[in-house]
Design a protein around this motif. Structure first.
Motif, PDB file in Angstrom:
ATOM      1  N   PHE A   1      -7.343   0.636  -4.132  1.00 56.24           N
ATOM      2  CA  PHE A   1      -6.519  -0.363  -3.402  1.00 56.24           C
ATOM      3  C   PHE A   1      -6.191   0.005  -1.976  1.00 56.24           C
ATOM      4  O   PHE A   1      -6.442  -0.983  -1.241  1.00 56.24           O
ATOM      5  N   ASP A   2      -5.947   0.899  -1.601  1.00 53.71           N
ATOM      6  CA  ASP A   2      -5.656   1.304   0.003  1.00 53.71           C
ATOM      7  C   ASP A   2      -7.015   1.202   0.729  1.00 53.71           C
ATOM      8  O   ASP A   2      -6.990   0.729   1.749  1.00 53.71           O
ATOM      9  N   ARG A   3      -8.132   1.464  -0.029  1.00 58.10           N
ATOM     10  CA  ARG A   3      -9.250   1.391   0.814  1.00 58.10           C
ATOM     11  C   ARG A   3      -9.788  -0.052   1.106  1.00 58.10           C
ATOM     12  O   ARG A   3     -10.188  -0.357   2.338  1.00 58.10           O
ATOM     13  N   LEU A   4      -9.627  -0.800  -0.176  1.00 56.51           N
ATOM     14  CA  LEU A   4      -9.889  -2.116   0.143  1.00 56.51           C
ATOM     15  C   LEU A   4      -8.810  -2.951   1.137  1.00 56.51           C
ATOM     16  O   LEU A   4      -9.397  -3.606   2.121  1.00 56.51           O
ATOM     17  N   LEU A   5      -7.674  -2.406   1.010  1.00 54.66           N
ATOM     18  CA  LEU A   5      -6.906  -3.038   2.081  1.00 54.66           C
ATOM     19  C   LEU A   5      -7.112  -2.681   3.409  1.00 54.66           C
ATOM     20  O   LEU A   5      -7.137  -3.634   4.199  1.00 54.66           O
ATOM     21  N   ASN A   6      -7.129  -1.482   3.717  1.00 52.47           N
ATOM     22  CA  ASN A   6      -7.509  -0.820   4.876  1.00 52.47           C
ATOM     23  C   ASN A   6      -9.012  -1.228   5.629  1.00 52.47           C
ATOM     24  O   ASN A   6      -8.845  -1.613   6.677  1.00 52.47           O
ATOM     25  N   GLU A   7      -9.835  -1.201   4.882  1.00 54.37           N
ATOM     26  CA  GLU A   7     -11.269  -1.476   5.249  1.00 54.37           C
ATOM     27  C   GLU A   7     -11.789  -2.722   5.161  1.00 54.37           C
ATOM     28  O   GLU A   7     -12.754  -3.295   5.884  1.00 54.37           O
ATOM     29  N   ALA A   8     -11.285  -3.679   4.198  1.00 55.43           N
ATOM     30  CA  ALA A   8     -11.733  -4.889   3.953  1.00 55.43           C
ATOM     31  C   ALA A   8     -10.607  -5.933   4.000  1.00 55.43           C
ATOM     32  O   ALA A   8     -10.787  -7.099   4.118  1.00 55.43           O
ATOM     33  N   GLN A   9      -9.414  -5.680   4.166  1.00 59.45           N
ATOM     34  CA  GLN A   9      -8.102  -6.375   4.474  1.00 59.45           C
ATOM     35  C   GLN A   9      -8.136  -7.449   3.082  1.00 59.45           C
ATOM     36  O   GLN A   9      -7.842  -8.471   3.407  1.00 59.45           O
ATOM     37  N   VAL A  10      -8.402  -6.746   1.938  1.00 63.66           N
ATOM     38  CA  VAL A  10      -8.102  -7.479   0.751  1.00 63.66           C
ATOM     39  C   VAL A  10      -7.236  -6.969  -0.105  1.00 63.66           C
ATOM     40  O   VAL A  10      -7.226  -5.645  -0.398  1.00 63.66           O
ATOM     41  N   VAL A  11      -6.461  -7.726  -0.643  1.00 59.88           N
ATOM     42  CA  VAL A  11      -5.337  -7.214  -1.823  1.00 59.88           C
ATOM     43  C   VAL A  11      -5.720  -7.370  -3.153  1.00 59.88           C
ATOM     44  O   VAL A  11      -6.137  -8.397  -3.409  1.00 59.88           O
ATOM     45  N   THR A  12      -5.582  -6.186  -3.824  1.00 57.06           N
ATOM     46  CA  THR A  12      -6.015  -6.436  -5.195  1.00 57.06           C
ATOM     47  C   THR A  12      -4.899  -5.498  -6.153  1.00 57.06           C
ATOM     48  O   THR A  12      -3.898  -5.556  -5.498  1.00 57.06           O
ATOM     49  N   THR A  13      -4.971  -5.208  -7.298  1.00 56.14           N
ATOM     50  CA  THR A  13      -3.957  -4.655  -8.020  1.00 56.14           C
ATOM     51  C   THR A  13      -4.355  -3.492  -8.736  1.00 56.14           C
ATOM     52  O   THR A  13      -5.167  -3.439  -9.406  1.00 56.14           O
ATOM     53  N   PRO A  14      -3.830  -2.305  -8.292  1.00 57.04           N
ATOM     54  CA  PRO A  14      -4.254  -0.985  -8.937  1.00 57.04           C
ATOM     55  C   PRO A  14      -3.842  -0.956 -10.458  1.00 57.04           C
ATOM     56  O   PRO A  14      -2.913  -1.134 -10.862  1.00 57.04           O
ATOM     57  N   GLY A  15      -4.982  -0.653 -11.287  1.00 53.40           N
ATOM     58  CA  GLY A  15      -5.051  -0.524 -12.751  1.00 53.40           C
ATOM     59  C   GLY A  15      -3.875   0.572 -13.190  1.00 53.40           C
ATOM     60  O   GLY A  15      -3.041   0.297 -13.994  1.00 53.40           O
ATOM     61  N   ALA A  16      -3.553   1.532 -12.218  1.00 51.94           N
ATOM     62  CA  ALA A  16      -2.381   2.579 -12.674  1.00 51.94           C
ATOM     63  C   ALA A  16      -1.156   2.063 -12.791  1.00 51.94           C
ATOM     64  O   ALA A  16      -0.478   2.514 -13.450  1.00 51.94           O
ATOM     65  N   GLY A  17      -0.941   0.880 -12.289  1.00 55.41           N
ATOM     66  CA  GLY A  17       0.356   0.082 -12.277  1.00 55.41           C
ATOM     67  C   GLY A  17       0.649  -0.582 -13.579  1.00 55.41           C
ATOM     68  O   GLY A  17       1.869  -1.036 -13.847  1.00 55.41           O
TER      69      GLY A  17
END
Length: 407
Positions: free
Chosen positions: A359-375
């Protein structure tokens, strides 16, 4: 002395989507120039269908004239909407559901939580993992669980949903009383076959258990072999309550309208074995604690079932499914294994590592918000959920960014 409900202290950290919002806010504060694309929460982006908007405007105009003004409406919902739901969502599919078994509300989220009030505290509760967090958290708040140990609450029976079972858990070997099921599933996007649902109905009958069936995403089912309702399964009216919503079916996330089906022949039991009708209990709870959905909103919901409304809402659902197809193909082309996205607006991606790190990688490197499955539970670790609810051009751009970041 005012004593607090100490069950709230058992809740792990913050609500999943609150944590996501906190991380996104921190990222944007550090990078104010970043153009963030949100494919995280399941919030729609298309405007209301014209037929719904027209019906709502007409209803608002009615409230401006003494002859057509309406005050308090029936808490269970106006007959015109309950009849439209029964006819189109159930009877058209061969389900013997009456208008009087339908309770209109302002959201399935509320109903999934509030339904607990009908049942004894000591019930054995089964909840899928991964799962929509509301099922778990509201049971914790109500004091139906023990403490959280290693990511799971003591006292709950977890139904593990994994690649091995296609993210559709089978009934457990032991007896449980109250079972949450959600299909098409949030978060995995998996769907259950008629045979799989029939096994759950048979289990519930054998154990005098109750199924709480969340069908909030049924409008996304395109496979003609997949049931849209638990009531398409013979005998389900004896063992199941169903939750439905207009949020995704018609884009009502901000308008707020949903409904719950409680069959009149559905019963729970007193400790001495006496049968207690659940329909009457829910009716009493609903009319005591809820004042009904507003008249203009119910007219807009009724319009969903009109010829134009049905066509327009289906086109919107198809639009989101088109987004989901692009997302799924994009991730598969990058070598990731995915489920969902065909009968669901969610794509569940196996990232083979930490969900939050990805999640953090996509946010920081692609500026895309997803939802982490662990949640969504212990079995969600190693996965992320990507939502198809966004503009097509933004989805295409997001997938280009993701591809660039992950290659």
């Amino acid at each position: 002395m005012i004593l607090a409900n100490e069950n709230y202290g058992k809740l792990q950290a913050s609500y999943l989507f609150s944590e996501i919002a906190k991380r996104v806010k921190a990222f944007q504060a550090a990078h104010p120039e970043a153009d963030v694309i949100r494919l995280g929460i399941g919030d729609v982006t298309l405007p209301l269908a014209p037929a719904c908007l027209e019906a709502m405007h007409k209803a608002v105009d009615e409230l401006g004239h003494a002859a057509t003004f309406r005050g308090y409406g029936p808490e269970q919902g106006y007959d015109f909407l309950r009849e439209a739901i029964a006819k189109n969502d159930y009877q058209a599919r061969g389900c013997d559901i009456e208008p009087g078994e339908i309770f209109v509300s302002d959201g399935s989220k509320c109903d999934c939580a509030n339904i607990q009030e009908l049942f004894a505290q000591e019930l054995r509760i089964a909840i899928p993992d991964p799962v929509y967090p509301v099922y778990v958290d509201t049971n914790v708040m109500a004091g139906r669980t023990g403490a959280n140990v290693d990511g799971r609450y003591q006292g709950l029976h977890y139904l593990e949903s994994t690649p091995a079972n296609g993210f559709v858990p089978a009934p457990p070997a032991e007896a449980v009383d109250l079972i949450y099921l959600c299909f098409p599933n949030n978060p995995t996007g998996a769907v259950a076959t008629r045979e799989q649902l029939a096994a759950w109905v048979a289990y519930a009958k054998a154990n005098k258990a109750l199924l709480l069936f969340d069908a909030a995403y049924e409008a996304f089912i395109r496979d003609p072999e997949i049931p849209h309702s638990i009531y398409e399964i013979e005998g389900a009216k004896d063992v199941a309550i169903e939750f439905r919503s207009f949020s995704k079916k018609a884009g009502f996330t901000g308008v707020r309208c949903a409904f719950t089906v409680v069959p009149k022949n559905l019963v729970a039991y007193a400790k001495d074995g006496t049968e207690i009708p659940l329909h009457a209990m829910w009716n009493r709870r609903h009319t005591t604690k809820f004042n009904g959905v507003s008249y203009p909103v119910q007219r807009a919901a009724e319009a969903v079932y009109s010829r134009d409304g049905a066509c327009q809402c289906t086109q919107q659902v198809d639009y989101y499914l088109g987004n989901a197809k692009l997302i799924r193909k994009g991730l598969q082309d990058l070598g990731y294994t995915c489920v969902g996205g065909d009968n669901s607006p969610y794509v569940w991606v196996n990232v083979q590592g930490s969900s939050w790190d990805f999640f953090d990688r996509l946010l920081n490197e692609a500026q895309v918000v997803t939802t982490p499955g662990a949640g969504f539970g212990k079995c969600g670790e190693g996965f992320i959920r990507i939502s198809a609810f966004n503009d097509r051009t933004r989805v295409i751009e997001a997938m280009e960014r993701i591809a660039s970041a992950l290659r």
